[in-house]
Design an enzyme around this catalytic site. Structure first.
Site, short mmCIF file in Angstrom:
data_model
loop_
_atom_site.label_atom_id
_atom_site.label_comp_id
_atom_site.label_asym_id
_atom_site.label_seq_id
_atom_site.Cartn_x
_atom_site.Cartn_y
_atom_site.Cartn_z
N CYS A 75 32.44 -9.80 67.77
CA CYS A 75 32.47 -11.23 68.09
C CYS A 75 33.69 -11.85 67.41
O CYS A 75 33.97 -11.53 66.26
CB CYS A 75 31.19 -11.87 67.55
N LEU A 76 34.37 -12.74 68.12
CA LEU A 76 35.56 -13.37 67.54
C LEU A 76 35.19 -14.24 66.33
O LEU A 76 36.05 -14.52 65.50
CB LEU A 76 36.28 -14.21 68.60
N GLY A 124 34.92 -12.43 75.59
CA GLY A 124 34.12 -13.61 75.90
C GLY A 124 34.25 -14.64 74.80
O GLY A 124 34.58 -14.30 73.65
N HIS A 130 25.19 -17.72 71.97
CA HIS A 130 26.02 -18.63 71.16
C HIS A 130 25.69 -20.08 71.47
O HIS A 130 25.64 -20.92 70.57
CB HIS A 130 27.51 -18.42 71.46
N HIS A 133 25.24 -12.22 75.13
CA HIS A 133 25.86 -12.56 73.84
C HIS A 133 26.41 -14.01 73.86
O HIS A 133 26.16 -14.78 72.94
CB HIS A 133 26.97 -11.54 73.57
N GLU A 134 27.12 -14.36 74.92
CA GLU A 134 27.75 -15.69 74.97
C GLU A 134 26.71 -16.81 75.17
O GLU A 134 26.83 -17.88 74.57
CB GLU A 134 28.81 -15.76 76.07
N GLN A 141 31.79 -21.70 69.71
CA GLN A 141 32.69 -21.02 68.77
C GLN A 141 33.96 -21.81 68.48
O GLN A 141 34.65 -21.54 67.50
CB GLN A 141 33.07 -19.64 69.32
NI NI Z 1 30.48 -13.86 69.97
#
Ligand code: NI
Length: 167
Positions: free
Chosen positions: A91-92, A46, A137, A133-134, A51
């Site tokens: 997480c990226l 995701g 963000h 989670h997304e 991000q």
């Molecule tokens: Ni993330």
């Protein structure tokens, strides 16, 4: 097509709250496409626009093993949630760090697709975790903020060290 650079925790830009998308125009379609490509290339399951330093409410998700079930969600909102689960998340924006976070077990999310049609998705398990989670963000929150202060301090130290090594 260039891959989008991903902000790393604790970059203050990850704390910005993303604005709703008012019109799904060419720039939003291009953003969603670039985000999907960036997510697949990373690889990740995701990615939120926050991000990649675009503060608009757009997320892409693909939790399938075959990497061919892309969800693009514009202005996503959780409208129902139930139960709880603890899942190890990554997480990226926090590379190499994984830890357990408690979330709802199942959620219903409402969003617009790229054609501007309102859709809902009912999810449980990993997809439910990923949606929560997304969407977080987009509200300026990174999953590690669910962890203790001590853990967060350690994570920041570890990421700072990594950044130094790769610089
Ligand atoms: Ni993330």
């Amino acid at each position: 097509m260039p891959l989008l650079p991903i902000l790393r925790f604790p970059d203050p830009r990850l704390k910005k709250k993303a604005a709703p998308v008012r019109r799904i125009d060419e720039s939003i379609i291009r953003l969603a496409r670039d985000m999907a490509e960036t997510m697949y290339e990373a690889p990740g399951v995701g990615l939120a626009a926050t991000q990649v330093d675009v503060h608009k409410r757009v997320i892409v998700i693909d939790v399938s093993e075959t990497r061919d079930r892309l969800f693009t969600l514009i202005n996503p909102e959780i409208i129902e949630s139930a139960g709880q689960q603890v899942c190890e998340e990554g997480c990226l924006s926090v590379p190499g760090i994984y830890d357990k976070v408690e979330r709802a077990e199942s959620v219903v999310a409402r969003y617009l697709d790229l054609a501007g049609q309102e859709q809902t998705v009912e999810a449980n398990g990993l997809l439910a975790v990923c949606l929560q989670h997304e969407i977080e963000h987009l509200d300026g929150k990174v999953f590690v903020e669910h962890l203790s202060q001590l853990k967060q301090t350690r994570i920041k130290a570890r990421l700072a060290k990594q950044a130094k090594i790769s610089a």
